[in-house]
Design an enzyme around this catalytic site. Structure first.
Site, PDB file in Angstrom:
ATOM      1  N   ASP A 415      33.454  37.429 -25.188  1.00 58.28           N
ATOM      2  CA  ASP A 415      34.670  38.169 -25.554  1.00 58.28           C
ATOM      3  C   ASP A 415      35.736  37.205 -26.083  1.00 58.28           C
ATOM      4  OD1 ASP A 415      36.381  40.324 -25.805  1.00 58.28           O
ATOM      5  OD2 ASP A 415      37.080  40.214 -23.735  1.00 58.28           O
ATOM      6  N   GLU A 418      37.693  35.720 -31.317  1.00 58.28           N
ATOM      7  CA  GLU A 418      38.235  35.723 -32.706  1.00 58.28           C
ATOM      8  C   GLU A 418      38.676  34.324 -33.125  1.00 58.28           C
ATOM      9  OE1 GLU A 418      39.140  37.807 -30.231  1.00 58.28           O
ATOM     10  OE2 GLU A 418      37.708  39.311 -30.941  1.00 58.28           O
ATOM     11  N   ASP A 495      38.377  47.023 -28.250  1.00 61.23           N
ATOM     12  CA  ASP A 495      39.239  47.840 -27.391  1.00 61.23           C
ATOM     13  C   ASP A 495      39.670  49.138 -28.061  1.00 61.23           C
ATOM     14  OD1 ASP A 495      38.869  45.789 -25.662  1.00 61.23           O
ATOM     15  OD2 ASP A 495      40.841  44.887 -25.974  1.00 61.23           O
TER      16      ASP A 495
HETATM   17  C1  GLC Z   1      39.324  42.273 -23.801  1.00 60.00           C
HETATM   18  C2  GLC Z   1      37.982  42.951 -24.002  1.00 60.00           C
HETATM   19  C3  GLC Z   1      37.764  43.985 -22.926  1.00 60.00           C
HETATM   20  C4  GLC Z   1      37.879  43.310 -21.551  1.00 60.00           C
HETATM   21  C5  GLC Z   1      39.224  42.621 -21.419  1.00 60.00           C
HETATM   22  C6  GLC Z   1      39.326  41.811 -20.142  1.00 60.00           C
HETATM   23  O1  GLC Z   1      40.350  43.175 -23.999  1.00 60.00           O
HETATM   24  O2  GLC Z   1      37.873  43.520 -25.270  1.00 60.00           O
HETATM   25  O3  GLC Z   1      36.529  44.596 -23.077  1.00 60.00           O
HETATM   26  O4  GLC Z   1      37.728  44.256 -20.558  1.00 60.00           O
HETATM   27  O5  GLC Z   1      39.418  41.741 -22.502  1.00 60.00           O
HETATM   28  O6  GLC Z   1      38.385  40.805 -20.097  1.00 60.00           O
END
Ligand code: GLC
Length: 820
Positions: A415, A418, A495
């Site tokens: 995650d 980017e 998200d």
């Molecule tokens: C980011 C991710 C999401 C995750 C959050 C906390 O927003 O896209 O899926 O739950 O981070 O890690």
């Protein structure tokens, strides 16, 4: 004359014409290089500044692509001819024509009177440094190199990576700059994944344009200039690949020949997942698994979000919450559930923390323009960022995966790649919450490699698991990516929110990713931000029956949204949807395997198979699973029916994958009745789809019980099935089920190739469209039920012959369902 000279180069030797692997053309300032990396693919490198640095024979700088697969074979031979004002280059089944006076160029397919212009580039070059766009800072010319291609009236532009909006991007202005944006809306651009590749559909024929620049780019898709597709890059060149069709499937295949095919996922990754930002402890996850099992709900994976870590330090586990990770992985595994942990790139700055210390010692981190290690804030604060654009850093990070592999973990969720960065110690010019344009990756600016950051991170994860757990198939999920990301990971759309508009949006987004060479993708089921409702969640599960990646996930602080949180009615509807998913697994797994060979995505846009049908091309509220199974979920609150577009052919309603309903003629919209418990699906005549029985979790893709749903067409039917152990090394058995009409007989054959250990499979065929069978040879039993012929087959059957009473009458009711 813009281009005065040219040379053809072959094995490092240049000549003024004839044959070679590369044609280089140059004038006062511009350089242009043509090559043919693969059949049907011409590469045109446009270097408006290259000449400035060399007085003599200009060389194009060596390029390291993050997208093109590293094992690409040597290029094909080109023939070049100098025709006064025009230069003609022929190779790879295409031709390239350059007007030496103006610099305009074209790529054509065919020859003579059948020649067709695929791409016409009347204008390209470097931007005068004074004409700076609004976003530009003093030192950054974001539209340094530009290219304008003709955008013929009526042409549709598909793909471009992860985008909101309709599936045809004509009329949109797109930015390529991977961005963590929460919440995003139906107009937000850019998002997390940048793929500068489009399939252009015009008059039923397709070709592709891929601009392999990880630099920040923009594409104006016939918006500011209705007849132009304009590209602009912050980099010094534009590396353009033109891919020939004529079918969209050909373009996708060529794109994957160039940038790589997705590897085969393990079967469990096609099962259902449950996640939530807020599951803190092993006990929380135990309760979730129990919640599924108590209610007979299928589940294959649970996800742990950032809360499992010790102070958001990657590659650590909070011992109080997970006293024994390995034991928990084993315990979940005994219930058929895999544990998938999240990993972010940001490394906490903390003396004594081994990951941080190693990163500093090994010089693995992104630096500021001044040369210091760049410090920002993500979940850990302060945080530093591994430089995944350098192979030695990828290698170092891969080694870190031993930590999870040793605990028995097989899949990982990457995650914030980017990379997301909430704030910087020393604010500098940037765009969105990420690193500054002038941050340094070795000697490259962030502006150049930002979009490719996630590719290196996911490459490291795949390599790590492949090394430390060679007996299983690695499975990686990523939020961000650039072209080529499909070689490393499945993409989820980040998200989203718990709204009906986001449910609808998920379909063109996932299909758009599929059209960008990423066949495995999904969206958070139920919505990440905001509170979902029972109806929305239930309809979302139905829509997700054909997501390649199916996971319920929600944000911290939102209402609980596990399938049972909204009362029995909705739990029952969700169970039915999950059961549909599990019953479809033989088909989905076969589609997944096809994706690894053909690049056709699991969830297919209609445009892929009906490119000449204008209604089909722009239809993005429904999708296909394979060529013949149409899925048309309800995407609106309170709706109990919807319009469905059926392309040419005859389509039978299939309820719950067990009963056939009315048959409709294609080429029209029909009304589907879809009360809450119904997901409208249609099977096209000529198609057979393998299904199995519902199960609580996946085990093996050697289906003990298998049924084929068959809609016999005038000439018979065809279906496919891929089987293997569901994990571990590649290899397996591909079976084709072929039904062939021979006069008054229909011969059904099973043709298998590949190897799989023999296993006893109980098989049945349910055939619609054959109402006059007199006699059956080779089946264990046969019977008619509601007009459907049901055959049970002996173990290891090969052929069944049906004797038909007369030429089967294929005139069937074609009326749409009455609107009641
Ligand atoms: C980011 C991710 C999401 C995750 C959050 C906390 O927003 O896209 O899926 O739950 O981070 O890690």
């Amino acid at each position: 004359m813009r281009f005065s000279s040219f040379a053809v180069e072959s094995g490092g030797v240049a000549a003024a014409g004839g044959q070679g692997s590369e044609v280089r053309v140059w004038g006062e300032s511009d350089v242009l290089v043509v090559s043919a990396p693969l059949p049907g693919v011409l590469r045109v490198r446009l270097l408006p500044e290259a000449r400035a640095n060399s007085l003599g024979f200009p060389r194009a700088p060596v390029k390291q692509s993050f997208a093109v697969r590293p094992d690409l074979p040597a290029g094909l031979t080109l023939n070049a001819a100098d025709l006064e004002d025009e230069l003609l280059v022929i190779g790879a089944g295409l031709s390239f024509r350059l007007d030496r006076v103006s610099g305009a160029w074209q790529v054509l397919t065919g020859s003579g009177s059948s020649a067709r212009v695929l791409v016409s580039a009347p204008v390209w070059g470097g931007e005068a440094p004074t004409q700076r766009p609004a976003l530009d800072a003093e030192r950054f010319n974001l539209r340094r190199s530009r290219l304008s291609l003709d955008a013929p009236e009526g042409a549709a532009f598909l793909g471009f990576g992860e985008r909101v909006g309709p599936i045809d991007k004509r009329g949109m202005h797109l930015t390529f700059w991977n961005t963590d944006c929460f919440p995003h809306h139906t107009e937000t651009d850019p998002l997390y994944v940048s793929v500068p590749f489009t399939t252009v559909l015009h008059e039923g024929r397709a070709h592709g344009v891929f601009v392999d620049e990880p630099w920040r780019m923009e594409a104006d898709v016939a918006r500011a200039h209705p007849h132009e597709l304009r590209w602009a890059s912050a980099g010094p060149e534009l590396d353009v690949y033109v891919l020939s069709g004529p079918r969209p499937a050909d373009v996708l295949r060529r794109y994957a020949d160039l940038t790589g095919y997705a590897p085969m996922p393990p079967l469990w990754a096609l099962g259902a997942g449950q996640s939530r930002w807020g599951y803190r402890t092993a006990q929380d996850l135990r309760d979730v698994i129990q919640g599924y099992r108590d209610r007979n709900l299928p589940l294959d994976s649970v996800y742990v979000d950032i809360d499992y870590m010790d102070a958001y330090k990657v590659w650590t586990v909070q011992r109080a919450n997970f006293p024994d990770l390995r034991a928990f992985v084993r315990e979940a595994g005994a219930q058929g559930v895999k544990l998938v942990p999240i990993i972010d790139p940001g490394v906490k700055v903390e003396a004594g923390y081994d990951v941080y210390e190693e990163a500093v010692r090994g010089d693995h981190l992104v630096r500021t323009a001044r040369g210091d290690v760049l410090v920002g804030e993500v979940w850990p604060d302060p945080a530093v960022f591994p430089d995944f654009t350098r192979p030695e850093v990828v290698n170092w990070w891969a080694g870190r995966h031993k930590f999870f592999a040793d605990a028995g973990i097989q899949g990982q969720w990457n995650d914030m790649n980017e990379p997301a960065c909430f704030s910087l110690r020393e604010p500098r010019e940037t765009e969105g919450k990420t690193l500054p344009y002038d941050a340094r990756h070795g000697n490259r600016p962030h502006l150049e490699v930002h979009n490719a950051y996630a590719n290196g991170m996911s490459e490291a994860s795949r390599a790590g698991y492949a090394k430390f757990s060679p007996q299983v198939r690695p499975w990686i999920l990523t939020r961000a990516g650039y072209a080529g990301i499909q070689r490393h990971a499945t993409v989820w759309t980040g998200d989203n929110t718990a709204t009906w508009s986001h449910l609808s949006l998920s379909l063109p987004m996932i299909q758009g990713l599929g059209l960008s060479g990423i066949p495995f993708a999904g969206a958070d089921v139920g919505g990440f931000g905001g509170d979902t409702t029972g109806e929305l969640l239930a309809r979302w599960y139905q829509a997700a029956v054909g997501y390649a990646f199916l996971r319920n996930h929600s944000a911290l602080g939102t209402a609980d949204q596990e399938p049972w949180r909204f009362g029995d009615t909705f739990t029952d509807v969700i169970r039915a949807a999950l059961n549909l998913r599990y019953r479809l697994l033989p088909h989905l797994y076969t589609l997944a395997q096809a994706a690894t060979r053909t690049a056709l995505p699991v969830m297919r846009p209609l445009a892929l198979h009906w490119p000449a049908d204008e209604d089909a091309v722009r239809e993005d509220t429904q999708y296909l699973l394979g060529e013949g199974l149409m899925v048309a979920p309800v995407l609106r609150a309170g709706h109990r029916r919807r319009l469905v577009y059926l392309p040419a052919g005859r389509w039978a309603e299939v309820f719950n994958l067990s009963e056939f309903g009315a048959v409709h003629a294609g080429g029209q919209h029909v009304v589907a009745n879809a009360p809450l418990h119904t997901l409208p699906m249609y099977l096209r005549a000529g198609e057979a789809v393998p299904v199995t029985e519902a199960a609580l979790h996946t085990t093996s893709a050697r289906w003990e019980r298998l049924s084929w749903l068959v809609h016999a067409g005038r000439d018979g039917f065809i279906g496919q099935l891929f089987e293997d152990a569901g994990d571990g090394p590649a290899g397996g058995r591909l079976t084709r089920l072929v039904g062939e009409r021979q006069g008054t007989r229909l011969v059904i054959r099973r043709e298998a190739e590949g190897d799989a250990p023999a296993f006893e499979q109980r098989e049945a065929l349910h055939i619609l469209g054959l109402s006059h069978v007199r006699e059956v040879q080779g089946a264990a039993s046969f019977a008619y039920e509601d007009g459907v012929l049901r055959l049970t087959l002996p173990a290891r059957w090969q052929t069944v012959t049906l004797n038909l009473d007369e030429e089967d009458d294929d005139t069937v009711p074609t009326d749409a369902l009455p609107i009641d």
